[in-house]
Motif scaffolding. Structure first.
Motif, PDB file in Angstrom:
ATOM      1  N   CYS A 159       3.046  19.496   5.254  1.00 60.45           N
ATOM      2  CA  CYS A 159       4.361  20.005   5.581  1.00 60.45           C
ATOM      3  C   CYS A 159       4.140  20.892   6.696  1.00 60.45           C
ATOM      4  O   CYS A 159       3.238  21.716   7.019  1.00 60.45           O
ATOM      5  CB  CYS A 159       5.162  20.484   4.489  1.00 60.45           C
ATOM      6  N   GLN A 160       5.312  20.950   7.463  1.00 59.48           N
ATOM      7  CA  GLN A 160       5.481  21.855   8.315  1.00 59.48           C
ATOM      8  C   GLN A 160       6.871  22.616   8.167  1.00 59.48           C
ATOM      9  O   GLN A 160       7.813  22.015   7.931  1.00 59.48           O
ATOM     10  CB  GLN A 160       5.370  21.484   9.821  1.00 59.48           C
ATOM     11  N   SER A 161       6.973  23.826   8.814  1.00 59.11           N
ATOM     12  CA  SER A 161       8.324  24.665   8.748  1.00 59.11           C
ATOM     13  C   SER A 161       8.609  24.895   9.990  1.00 59.11           C
ATOM     14  O   SER A 161       7.816  25.228  11.004  1.00 59.11           O
ATOM     15  CB  SER A 161       8.255  25.983   7.877  1.00 59.11           C
ATOM     16  N   PHE A 162       9.980  24.842  10.446  1.00 60.04           N
ATOM     17  CA  PHE A 162      10.410  25.138  11.556  1.00 60.04           C
ATOM     18  C   PHE A 162      11.308  26.021  11.636  1.00 60.04           C
ATOM     19  O   PHE A 162      12.314  26.143  10.802  1.00 60.04           O
ATOM     20  CB  PHE A 162      10.991  23.709  12.353  1.00 60.04           C
ATOM     21  N   ASP A 163      11.694  26.918  12.678  1.00 57.78           N
ATOM     22  CA  ASP A 163      12.738  28.105  12.812  1.00 57.78           C
ATOM     23  C   ASP A 163      14.079  27.288  13.293  1.00 57.78           C
ATOM     24  O   ASP A 163      13.969  26.217  14.544  1.00 57.78           O
ATOM     25  CB  ASP A 163      12.432  29.092  13.740  1.00 57.78           C
ATOM     26  N   LEU A 164      15.285  27.351  12.813  1.00 53.05           N
ATOM     27  CA  LEU A 164      16.383  26.696  13.182  1.00 53.05           C
ATOM     28  C   LEU A 164      17.102  27.962  14.146  1.00 53.05           C
ATOM     29  O   LEU A 164      17.180  28.878  13.522  1.00 53.05           O
ATOM     30  CB  LEU A 164      17.228  26.456  12.121  1.00 53.05           C
ATOM     31  N   THR A 165      17.976  27.294  15.109  1.00 49.36           N
ATOM     32  CA  THR A 165      18.884  28.544  15.738  1.00 49.36           C
ATOM     33  C   THR A 165      20.370  27.720  15.532  1.00 49.36           C
ATOM     34  O   THR A 165      20.411  26.574  15.357  1.00 49.36           O
ATOM     35  CB  THR A 165      18.747  28.885  16.980  1.00 49.36           C
ATOM     36  N   PHE A 166      21.382  28.488  15.384  1.00 46.67           N
ATOM     37  CA  PHE A 166      22.740  27.929  15.446  1.00 46.67           C
ATOM     38  C   PHE A 166      23.615  28.316  16.502  1.00 46.67           C
ATOM     39  O   PHE A 166      23.623  29.520  16.856  1.00 46.67           O
ATOM     40  CB  PHE A 166      23.278  28.451  14.004  1.00 46.67           C
ATOM     41  N   ASN A 167      24.245  27.484  16.972  1.00 46.06           N
ATOM     42  CA  ASN A 167      25.198  27.678  18.289  1.00 46.06           C
ATOM     43  C   ASN A 167      26.623  26.985  17.628  1.00 46.06           C
ATOM     44  O   ASN A 167      26.649  25.704  17.378  1.00 46.06           O
ATOM     45  CB  ASN A 167      24.834  27.092  19.432  1.00 46.06           C
ATOM     46  N   TYR A 168      27.666  27.761  17.230  1.00 47.55           N
ATOM     47  CA  TYR A 168      28.782  27.111  16.756  1.00 47.55           C
ATOM     48  C   TYR A 168      28.651  26.595  15.565  1.00 47.55           C
ATOM     49  O   TYR A 168      29.201  25.356  15.549  1.00 47.55           O
ATOM     50  CB  TYR A 168      29.649  26.472  17.859  1.00 47.55           C
ATOM     51  N   ASN A 169      27.852  27.027  14.632  1.00 48.75           N
ATOM     52  CA  ASN A 169      27.531  26.378  13.648  1.00 48.75           C
ATOM     53  C   ASN A 169      26.745  24.844  13.518  1.00 48.75           C
ATOM     54  O   ASN A 169      26.629  24.346  12.483  1.00 48.75           O
ATOM     55  CB  ASN A 169      28.941  26.160  12.579  1.00 48.75           C
ATOM     56  N   LYS A 170      26.206  24.705  14.660  1.00 52.82           N
ATOM     57  CA  LYS A 170      25.372  23.671  14.860  1.00 52.82           C
ATOM     58  C   LYS A 170      23.847  23.919  14.940  1.00 52.82           C
ATOM     59  O   LYS A 170      23.584  24.807  15.706  1.00 52.82           O
ATOM     60  CB  LYS A 170      25.658  22.711  16.346  1.00 52.82           C
ATOM     61  N   PRO A 171      23.087  23.062  14.288  1.00 51.80           N
ATOM     62  CA  PRO A 171      21.549  23.465  14.112  1.00 51.80           C
ATOM     63  C   PRO A 171      20.844  22.906  15.481  1.00 51.80           C
ATOM     64  O   PRO A 171      21.067  21.767  15.679  1.00 51.80           O
ATOM     65  CB  PRO A 171      21.112  23.069  12.712  1.00 51.80           C
ATOM     66  N   PHE A 172      19.854  23.855  16.054  1.00 49.76           N
ATOM     67  CA  PHE A 172      18.890  23.529  17.071  1.00 49.76           C
ATOM     68  C   PHE A 172      17.566  23.660  16.715  1.00 49.76           C
ATOM     69  O   PHE A 172      17.224  24.847  15.729  1.00 49.76           O
ATOM     70  CB  PHE A 172      19.557  24.040  18.121  1.00 49.76           C
ATOM     71  N   LEU A 173      16.837  22.540  17.425  1.00 47.45           N
ATOM     72  CA  LEU A 173      15.498  22.817  16.704  1.00 47.45           C
ATOM     73  C   LEU A 173      14.500  22.958  18.170  1.00 47.45           C
ATOM     74  O   LEU A 173      14.917  21.960  19.223  1.00 47.45           O
ATOM     75  CB  LEU A 173      15.229  21.650  16.064  1.00 47.45           C
ATOM     76  N   SER A 174      13.501  23.608  18.474  1.00 46.08           N
ATOM     77  CA  SER A 174      12.729  23.459  19.676  1.00 46.08           C
ATOM     78  C   SER A 174      11.618  22.516  19.424  1.00 46.08           C
ATOM     79  O   SER A 174      11.036  22.216  18.395  1.00 46.08           O
ATOM     80  CB  SER A 174      12.002  24.976  19.874  1.00 46.08           C
ATOM     81  N   ALA A 175      11.592  21.673  20.584  1.00 44.67           N
ATOM     82  CA  ALA A 175      10.294  20.670  20.464  1.00 44.67           C
ATOM     83  C   ALA A 175       9.942  20.372  21.846  1.00 44.67           C
ATOM     84  O   ALA A 175      10.306  21.199  22.835  1.00 44.67           O
ATOM     85  CB  ALA A 175      11.344  19.260  19.934  1.00 44.67           C
TER      86      ALA A 175
END
Length: 407
Positions: free
Chosen positions: A138-154
């Motif tokens: 397993c891996q964990s990732f930090d999420l960021t939110f912009n206008y309630n939409k989830p974003f992930l760095s890749a």
């Protein structure tokens, strides 16, 4: 699960509806509103305009507040949603199943939501009762939110450059694998091997663009090799690209390769690869896009209702019993071609938009789901399909050989 997207039951003001679960949507949208208007209570409504992806204009809608939404045992007694009027906004033909709306952020924001794509099961936890179990894969990732939409760095590896950092919307409502927005400054450009295609339907109309493959998608230590990618038309996505500082999205064909745990309250995503992780990415090799087009009445032999005839003697035949009909009538789905990719095997075979597909390889489509029918188009290159269609009341037979559009 239909075509890499998830449908879940949602009770709205006491009415049972079916919603698409879309992490990329802020507020719920009910777009089968006209059908449900006699039963669904639209509370405290005000008129607004809604804008989504597509080449059309804004949608007229009602914003309704103080509604009761129930999913399993999770209840929200003060839920807002948008009710869209446009009767043409109907995703059911493309999915092959009735769908009443879309829901996303408001399911995730107060809970920890575990989606097991392999078992087709969703668990919803209260955050204070959820305990994450460590595992080697397993891996964990930090999420960021912009206008309630989830974003992930890749990161992505393209033909021109490797390890390009990208800000990606998590979009479980997209059946595609990856969308990338072309950006010369970041060297996000489509490669030399691509084809132009219809990418799908957005809230504001159809979306077109280019399809290709990239060398790799990198999510932390997870490396997904040679995934499919779509580069939507820049005019279609220019508004959301600048508004959200977004480089693209990760859709259902990527997410279904994991057991996903969305922990919005703590801005975390946990991923564990499942048996789909190394599954190859395949394109529609026929050039046919087919949609559900209603139902028709079909008369079938009923094996449980046989004719009963009795005779009085061997010389004088008198029917003393009742002859029962051994046929039954059933409603069966019909499927119609709505798009044909230029210069594809389908176009070269002579098939036309509007043809109703009756059979594939001598198997009646009336006994298939839309997913099953589409699976014929994703077989290996070189496979031959014999397709019988109904064209203006006359049945015609066609033959095509599957070929990858990237060959």
């Amino acid at each position: 699960m239909i075509n890499n997207v998830i449908l879940i039951p949602v009770e709205v003001n006491g009415l049972q509806l079916k919603f698409l679960l879309d992490t990329g949507v802020s507020k719920p949208i009910v777009f089968n509103f006209l059908k449900a208007s006699d039963s669904l209570q639209i509370l405290n409504a005000e008129k607004i305009e809604v804008r989504g992806l597509g080449n059309g204009s804004n949608l007229q809608a009602l914003r309704s507040s103080h509604n009761v939404f129930k999913i399993g045992e999770a209840v929200n007694k003060d839920q807002a949603f948008f009710a869209v009027f446009d009767p043409d906004l109907n995703f059911a033909p493309k999915l092959g199943k009735a769908i009443d709306g879309i829901i996303g952020y408001d399911v995730f924001k107060d809970f920890v939501v575990q989606i097991d794509y392999k078992k087709k099961h969703i668990k919803i936890y209260k955050p204070e009762r959820f305990k994450y179990k460590n595992c080697k894969k397993c891996q964990s990732f930090d999420l960021t939110f912009n206008y309630n939409k989830p974003f992930l760095s890749a990161k992505v590896d393209l033909e021109s450059k490797k390890n390009i950092p990208v800000n990606m919307l998590l979009d479980s409502g997209s059946s595609d694998a990856i969308w990338l927005f072309e950006n010369d400054k970041k060297q996000i450009v489509v490669g030399t091997n691509y084809f132009t295609d219809y990418l799908g339907a957005g809230l504001s109309g159809s979306v077109y663009g280019k399809r290709s493959k990239i060398k790799a998608l990198k999510l932390g230590e997870f490396v997904i090799k040679n995934p499919k990618v779509a580069f939507p038309d820049l005019l279609t996505v220019s508004a959301v690209q600048s508004f959200y500082d977004r480089n693209g999205s990760l859709g259902g064909e990527i997410l279904k390769r994991f057991n996903c745990i969305f922990d919005y309250p703590n801005s975390k995503l946990y991923l564990k690869p499942n048996s789909n992780f190394r599954a190859p990415f395949s394109y529609n090799k026929s050039g046919l896009l087919v949609e559900h087009s209603g139902v028709r009445m079909v008369m079938e032999i009923d094996p449980y209702n046989n004719p009963t005839i009795s005779f009085s003697d061997r010389y004088h035949v008198n029917v003393s019993g009742v002859i029962k009909s051994n046929y039954k009538y059933q409603l069966k789905p019909t499927y119609v071609i709505y798009q044909i990719v230029p210069d594809s095997p389908a176009e070269k075979s002579g098939l036309l938009i509007g043809d109703r597909i009756v059979a594939i390889n001598k198997k009646l489509t009336e006994n298939m789901s839309l997913d099953k029918l589409n699976s014929y188009f994703f077989q290996e290159s070189g496979q031959i399909l014999q397709i019988k269609v109904d064209r203006n009341g006359f049945e015609r037979q066609f033959k095509l050989t599957l070929k990858s559009p990237l060959e």
